[in-house]
Enzyme design. Sequence first.
Site, PDB file in Angstrom:
ATOM      1  CD  GLU A 170      39.929  13.079  45.706  1.00  0.00           C
ATOM      2  OE1 GLU A 170      40.832  13.830  46.124  1.00  0.00           O
ATOM      3  OE2 GLU A 170      40.171  11.987  45.158  1.00  0.00           O
ATOM      4  CD  GLU A 313      43.902  13.904  38.423  1.00  0.00           C
ATOM      5  OE1 GLU A 313      44.227  13.661  37.242  1.00  0.00           O
ATOM      6  OE2 GLU A 313      44.565  14.644  39.176  1.00  0.00           O
TER       7      GLU A 313
END
Length: 354
Positions: A170, A313
């Site tokens: 994310e 991420e």
Amino acid sequence: MKGFVIEPLSTSFAKQVQEKIDNKTKPLGALGKLEEMAVQIATIQQSLTPTLRNPHILVFAGDHGIAAEGVSAYPQEVTAQMVMNFVRGGAAVNVFCRQNHLSLKVIDAGVAADFPQDLPIVHAKIAKGTRNFLYEAAMTGQELEQAIQKGSELVKELHKAGCNVVGFGEMGIANTSSASAIMSVITKQPVEVCVGRGTGLNDEQYQHKIEVLRKALLHHQLNSNDPFEVLRTYGGYEIAMMCGAMLQAAALHMLILVDGFISSVAFLVAYKSNPYIRHYAIFCHTSAEQGHQKLLEYMQAQAILQLGMRLGEGSACAVAYPVVESAVRFLNEMASFDEAGVSNRQDIESDTCL
């Protein structure tokens, strides 16, 4: 959340896999957690010769209204800037995906910016950032449903394309605040136990973040046992979309790779709705965010890497993938005692020769 049927894994099949492992040319248990992962993956696929096909990392991006309270060391526009960095291939997750031959998809779940329609991302924006949960619920029930459904659809598309292993990451300024609030309410742990320094807050900023979250929890006084209501109140569109994608992946008997703190909180919501999903997941690392270790303990999970990372991420999914692949390869390619012509401990009085 209705619509996701997740089955428990077969213990009888797991025993068959373990028997195959125990006949490999090694002492019992000598490959440690690789053996556990091999059993898990083979049992998910119901195959003694499992395969990892078309592996993907999904990075969900979204903005948070709570960012207006100064809970991050970076301004909100960094979310959109990092999406562009992903597209250009310049982020850490891009580097690790290239290294390990993983496909990467970036999803705009709710970034507070407009992207060109021809930008090579998945355009799934629910809204331009959530509401400020210090004063009101982060999203409406309809928005939550939309995010869950979109995450489900994304995974269905991957599955149709032959993918059976998917990692979750994310990007979203202030999403550690969102995740900390969700974790605190669901696990019933004090918010200060769940809160980390996120993007690198100094001591004063860190204390401010804790106070903001305390006020938000007091404002809503949410004691609901419904994890989706907690997600609606404090979550982000990227967290909700990840949650739906994870539930769908388990329903399709896909292997789930979970990144760090934020991804684990998305998984926590899914886990509280259906504990069987735990059997389909590998937690790739223990984040340096202080709440992550306690969250893993709550779900009785152990991560496979301890590297002090706290980037998010999906970076840890990409770094850990070769380890996961090693578990599958030894199961499929390592010789048995009979194949190698090596004496098994059952054939001799002692195994000291091993």
